[in-house]
Motif scaffolding. Structure first.
Motif, PDB file in Angstrom:
ATOM      1  N   GLN A  62       0.833  -1.202   0.000  1.00  0.00           N
ATOM      2  CA  GLN A  62       0.000   0.000   0.000  1.00  0.00           C
ATOM      3  C   GLN A  62       0.872   1.259   0.000  1.00  0.00           C
ATOM      4  OE1 GLN A  62      -3.007  -1.516  -0.979  1.00  0.00           O
ATOM      5  NE2 GLN A  62      -3.716   0.357   0.001  1.00  0.00           N
ATOM      6  N   GLY A  63       1.923   1.232   0.815  1.00  0.00           N
ATOM      7  CA  GLY A  63       2.829   2.370   0.863  1.00  0.00           C
ATOM      8  C   GLY A  63       3.498   2.620  -0.479  1.00  0.00           C
ATOM      9  N   ILE A  64       3.920   1.549  -1.140  1.00  0.00           N
ATOM     10  CA  ILE A  64       4.541   1.676  -2.464  1.00  0.00           C
ATOM     11  C   ILE A  64       3.521   2.233  -3.455  1.00  0.00           C
ATOM     12  CG2 ILE A  64       5.519   0.390  -4.406  1.00  0.00           C
ATOM     13  CD1 ILE A  64       6.745  -1.529  -2.258  1.00  0.00           C
TER      14      ILE A  64
ATOM     15  N   SER B 132      19.494   0.796   2.101  1.00  0.00           N
ATOM     16  CA  SER B 132      18.918   1.318   0.874  1.00  0.00           C
ATOM     17  C   SER B 132      17.449   1.676   1.049  1.00  0.00           C
ATOM     18  CB  SER B 132      19.046   0.266  -0.235  1.00  0.00           C
ATOM     19  OG  SER B 132      18.392   0.682  -1.405  1.00  0.00           O
ATOM     20  N   GLU B 133      16.988   2.597   0.234  1.00  0.00           N
ATOM     21  CA  GLU B 133      15.566   2.922   0.178  1.00  0.00           C
ATOM     22  C   GLU B 133      15.005   2.510  -1.178  1.00  0.00           C
ATOM     23  OE1 GLU B 133      14.838   7.003   1.296  1.00  0.00           O
ATOM     24  OE2 GLU B 133      15.927   6.751   3.173  1.00  0.00           O
ATOM     25  N   ASN B 134      15.571   1.477  -1.761  1.00  0.00           N
ATOM     26  CA  ASN B 134      15.165   0.976  -3.065  1.00  0.00           C
ATOM     27  C   ASN B 134      13.802   0.295  -2.950  1.00  0.00           C
ATOM     28  OD1 ASN B 134      14.820  -0.645  -5.384  1.00  0.00           O
ATOM     29  ND2 ASN B 134      17.021  -0.815  -5.684  1.00  0.00           N
ATOM     30  N   ALA B 135      12.811   0.817  -3.654  1.00  0.00           N
ATOM     31  CA  ALA B 135      11.456   0.264  -3.591  1.00  0.00           C
ATOM     32  C   ALA B 135      11.402  -1.178  -4.082  1.00  0.00           C
ATOM     33  CB  ALA B 135      10.489   1.138  -4.386  1.00  0.00           C
TER      34      ALA B 135
ATOM     35  N   TRP C  65       0.652   3.645   5.143  1.00  0.00           N
ATOM     36  CA  TRP C  65      -0.116   2.877   4.174  1.00  0.00           C
ATOM     37  C   TRP C  65      -1.515   3.450   3.929  1.00  0.00           C
ATOM     38  CZ3 TRP C  65       1.723   1.211   8.852  1.00  0.00           C
ATOM     39  CH2 TRP C  65       0.792   1.083   9.886  1.00  0.00           C
ATOM     40  N   LYS C  66      -1.931   4.403   4.761  1.00  0.00           N
ATOM     41  CA  LYS C  66      -3.286   4.956   4.640  1.00  0.00           C
ATOM     42  C   LYS C  66      -3.347   6.091   3.645  1.00  0.00           C
ATOM     43  CE  LYS C  66      -5.167   3.503   8.974  1.00  0.00           C
ATOM     44  NZ  LYS C  66      -5.866   3.851  10.178  1.00  0.00           N
TER      45      LYS C  66
ATOM     46  N   TYR D 181      12.028   6.278   2.936  1.00  0.00           N
ATOM     47  CA  TYR D 181      12.571   6.175   4.292  1.00  0.00           C
ATOM     48  C   TYR D 181      11.499   5.726   5.284  1.00  0.00           C
ATOM     49  CZ  TYR D 181      10.443  10.549   5.950  1.00  0.00           C
ATOM     50  OH  TYR D 181       9.555  11.515   6.338  1.00  0.00           O
ATOM     51  N   ARG D 182      10.238   6.076   5.046  1.00  0.00           N
ATOM     52  CA  ARG D 182       9.158   5.686   5.961  1.00  0.00           C
ATOM     53  C   ARG D 182       8.865   4.187   5.854  1.00  0.00           C
ATOM     54  NH1 ARG D 182       4.249   9.462   4.801  1.00  0.00           N
ATOM     55  NH2 ARG D 182       3.406   8.463   6.684  1.00  0.00           N
TER      56      ARG D 182
END
Length: 150
Positions: A26-28, A89-92, A149-150, A35-36
């Motif tokens: 959901q966040g993606i 890393s912050e790699n999605a 995620w909201k 970072y979150r």
């Protein structure tokens, strides 16, 4: 799926793992700052998943060494390796891979490994497992404050 009462504590943890995967996705999807999501994954690892893996490895693995246990161990190792990558890393793609691997791992344990253990281990061993888990297991809480995620 009805789970043997002696391993139900580990099975209940899996709900939170599936929820973790969903939250990451959901966040993606919402394009949340990397970072979150990274912070949440590392929080979930340190506060839930790492201990869950230890409990499975220390309490369940000694009783049955077969292809199911070897697969479970291999997946634990893959997830731990991915956590090390995420720490740096912050790699999605890493986040997505983690969510996918965690969900697949949980589905395997619930649909294959746990039923296999219930079938292969006798009642005395399952009772021993239940006693060990009752002494070391702590209940999961879904209390992460940043609801990205909201």
């Amino acid at each position: 799926m009805k789970r043997n009462e002696n391993i139900v504590l580990l099975s209940r943890d899996h709900h939170f793992g599936l929820l973790c995967s969903w939250k990451i996705r959901q966040g993606i999807k919402k394009e949340t700052e990397g970072y979150r999501i990274r912070k949440y994954i590392l929080y979930f690892w340190k506060n839930h998943l790492e201990e869950h893996f230890k409990e499975e490895e220390q309490v369940l693995f000694p009783y049955l060494k077969d292809e199911y246990s070897f697969r479970t161990q291999s997946e634990h190792t893959q997830i731990k390796t991915l956590i090390l990558q995420i720490e740096n890393s912050e790699n999605a793609d890493y986040f997505s891979n983690f969510a996918d691997l965690l969900e697949q791992h949980i589905r395997f344990e619930e649909r294959s490994w746990f039923p296999h253990l219930e079938e292969k281990l006798d009642a005395d061993i399952l009772n021993t497992i239940g006693k060990k888990l009752s002494h070391i297991h702590s209940e999961e809480k879904d209390d992460y404050p940043d609801e990205f995620w909201k």
